[in-house]
Motif scaffolding. Structure first.
Motif, PDB file in Angstrom:
ATOM      1  N   ASP A 111       0.859  -1.182   0.000  1.00  0.00           N
ATOM      2  CA  ASP A 111       0.000   0.000   0.000  1.00  0.00           C
ATOM      3  C   ASP A 111       0.897   1.235   0.000  1.00  0.00           C
ATOM      4  OD1 ASP A 111      -1.777   2.052   0.421  1.00  0.00           O
ATOM      5  OD2 ASP A 111      -2.794   1.117   2.132  1.00  0.00           O
ATOM      6  N   THR A 166       0.391   4.202  -0.769  1.00  0.00           N
ATOM      7  CA  THR A 166      -0.255   5.465  -0.437  1.00  0.00           C
ATOM      8  C   THR A 166      -0.440   5.648   1.066  1.00  0.00           C
ATOM      9  OG1 THR A 166      -1.437   5.423  -2.544  1.00  0.00           O
ATOM     10  CG2 THR A 166      -2.277   6.907  -0.844  1.00  0.00           C
ATOM     11  N   ARG A 167      -0.950   4.607   1.742  1.00  0.00           N
ATOM     12  CA  ARG A 167      -1.259   4.740   3.172  1.00  0.00           C
ATOM     13  C   ARG A 167      -0.550   3.698   4.032  1.00  0.00           C
ATOM     14  NH1 ARG A 167      -5.658   3.857   5.351  1.00  0.00           N
ATOM     15  NH2 ARG A 167      -5.437   5.467   6.939  1.00  0.00           N
ATOM     16  N   HIS A 174       2.370  10.632   5.478  1.00  0.00           N
ATOM     17  CA  HIS A 174       1.083  10.597   4.801  1.00  0.00           C
ATOM     18  C   HIS A 174       0.376  11.950   4.903  1.00  0.00           C
ATOM     19  CE1 HIS A 174       1.348   6.128   6.022  1.00  0.00           C
ATOM     20  NE2 HIS A 174       1.777   6.278   4.783  1.00  0.00           N
TER      21      HIS A 174
END
Length: 453
Positions: free
Chosen positions: A384, A386-387, A453
């Motif tokens: 993942d 992105t996160r 993030h």
């Protein structure tokens, strides 16, 4: 988001103002340069007029008095010296180890290795620079000699010991194991934004903890002692094994509890050793550093308030995350959820889930006596970018290493099971860099950077 945008704007204005005022950026680079010894030899009181340059050894001891001398010619240094470390290798022979590795001192430079004797040895300059305790064969050691190194030119050191059981080091003729002077130039580092991570530290019968402690000694920063601090968590082991190594840095240490610490009931000696910094009976807490929120958890789930969803520790974690909505968050606990080393702990998944839900960046573990770095992933082990949370396993603090990896785990990006060392994390307001610092003489390293993030 508005608050983050405002913070970013203020930071940009501050940087612009500093540059206009002529101030250098806070992240000015440092440079590390290794210098080989240009001359080295030793002398002996039992043969005051003898020259021992042809022995290819550097010897220290007190019966007879034997003193080693090393000289270095420093050139091409353009910035101020921030640190200097004398690196020595104990010979791989039965008589090489010693309970007292010796004390370094600056000496005059008007001597030659081909004519040096006990009778004409150079005079000492100033106070002792640093000392080594027990040294073992075929092991690298370092001494901080920064106060004697000011820039280009010739500098020389003596190494002497008050113990009759002398130590034998490799001389410059040995090639791979030759002495070195490691000089770092540039602005001194304060360590205010640095975390130094390592778990599985102190086995009383091995030398790894002593070697990694040498890294901690030269690196400013907060020490994250990642669990399994001793063999079985006794007060005696904390005093006699952890104390002389990583215990030297107790005042800047944030401890994490491992399973070996609980081999003594309730980990009571470890709680007592660290006092108020380690909340009694719980072992989980948090603090802020360089704009980051740092969380220490206790993954010894059966000994504490549990790790499962709805447990007191998991509820505390979610409340703590809600109360600290920092852009950057890091957590450290002993047992890894993911590892290629064959030992993972599913019971910590609810803690990982809570961190993931809150947008945490990094989780650091130990337990497996290896180093491993993962790509960002979710609690199910799915990549993942992105996160996802980047997990590091840093069980390389000193206990015997686990050299093999049964099978590479998904998303594993770097692995090593043969090198003791420390993970250095440098934190900035919305990013981080990592670097695995190997012990003296080792070559494996791993480095990179990430954003929050």
């Amino acid at each position: 988001m508005k608050r983050l945008a405002l913070q970013a704007g203020l930071a940009a204005l501050a940087l612009t103002a500093a540059l206009l005022a002529g101030a250098p950026p806070a992240s000015a680079a440092t440079t590390t340069v290794p210098f080989a010894a240009s001359q080295d030899s030793y002398v002996s009181s039992s043969s005051p007029n003898a020259n021992f340059n042809n022995t290819n050894s550097l010897v220290v001891g007190a019966a007879p008095v034997r003193i080693s001398y090393l000289q270095f010619n420093l050139t091409r240094l353009t910035d101020p010296v921030s640190t200097a470390r004398l690196r020595l290798h104990v010979q791989n022979t039965a008589n090489a180890p010693s309970p007292n590795g010796g004390t370094a001192q600056e000496v005059g430079t008007s001597w030659s290795e081909s004519t040096l004797t006990y009778a004409n040895r150079p005079a000492s300059v100033g106070a002792p620079l640093g000392s080594l305790g027990t040294v073992r064969s075929n092991t690298w050691y370092e001494l901080d000699v920064t106060s004697a190194v000011t820039g280009n030119g010739v500098v020389a050191f003596s190494l002497s010991s008050t113990n009759p059981d002398g130590a034998f080091y490799d001389s410059r003729e040995s090639g791979t194991y030759a002495p070195m002077l490691i000089v770092t130039t540039g602005p001194p580092q304060t360590g205010d934004n640095v975390l130094l991570n390592g778990g599985d530290i102190s086995a009383c019968s091995t030398t790894g903890a002593n070697q990694t402690a040498q890294i901690i000694a030269r690196e400013p920063g907060t020490v994250m002692a990642g669990g399994d601090l001793t063999d079985s968590g006794t007060a005696a082991q904390l005093a006699n094994c952890y104390g002389p190594t990583w215990g030297q840095f107790k005042s800047r240490t944030k401890p994490i509890l491992g399973n070996h610490d609980y081999l003594t009931a309730g980990a009571v000696p470890t709680f007592n050793y660290f006092g108020a910094v380690l909340p009694p009976g719980k072992g989980y807490y948090s603090f802020d550093k360089a704009g980051w929120h740092i969380i220490v958890l206790n993954s010894n789930c059966s000994h504490v308030d549990g790790c499962q969803a709805g447990s007191p520790q998991e509820k505390w974690l979610r409340a703590d995350l809600a109360a600290h909505p920092n852009q950057c968050t890091l957590a450290q606990y002993h047992h890894p959820l993911f590892s290629s080393g064959g030992r993972t702990t599913a019971a910590v998944r609810p803690l990982f889930q809570a961190l993931y839900d809150a947008g945490a960046e990094i989780v650091i573990n130990g337990h497996n006596h290896q180093y491993e770095r993962f790509a960002p992933q979710n609690p199910s082990g799915v990549a993942d970018p992105t996160r996802g949370i980047r997990e590091f396993v840093v069980g390389t603090g000193g206990r015997p290493l686990m050299k093999t990896f049964p099978e590479p785990a998904a998303n594993s990006q770097a692995r090593n099971g043969t090198t003791f060392g420390v993970l250095k994390l440098t934190l900035s307001p919305n990013a981080y860099t990592w670097q695995f610092l190997p012990v003296a003489g080792a070559t494996f390293t791993d480095s990179g950077s990430g954003t929050c993030h």
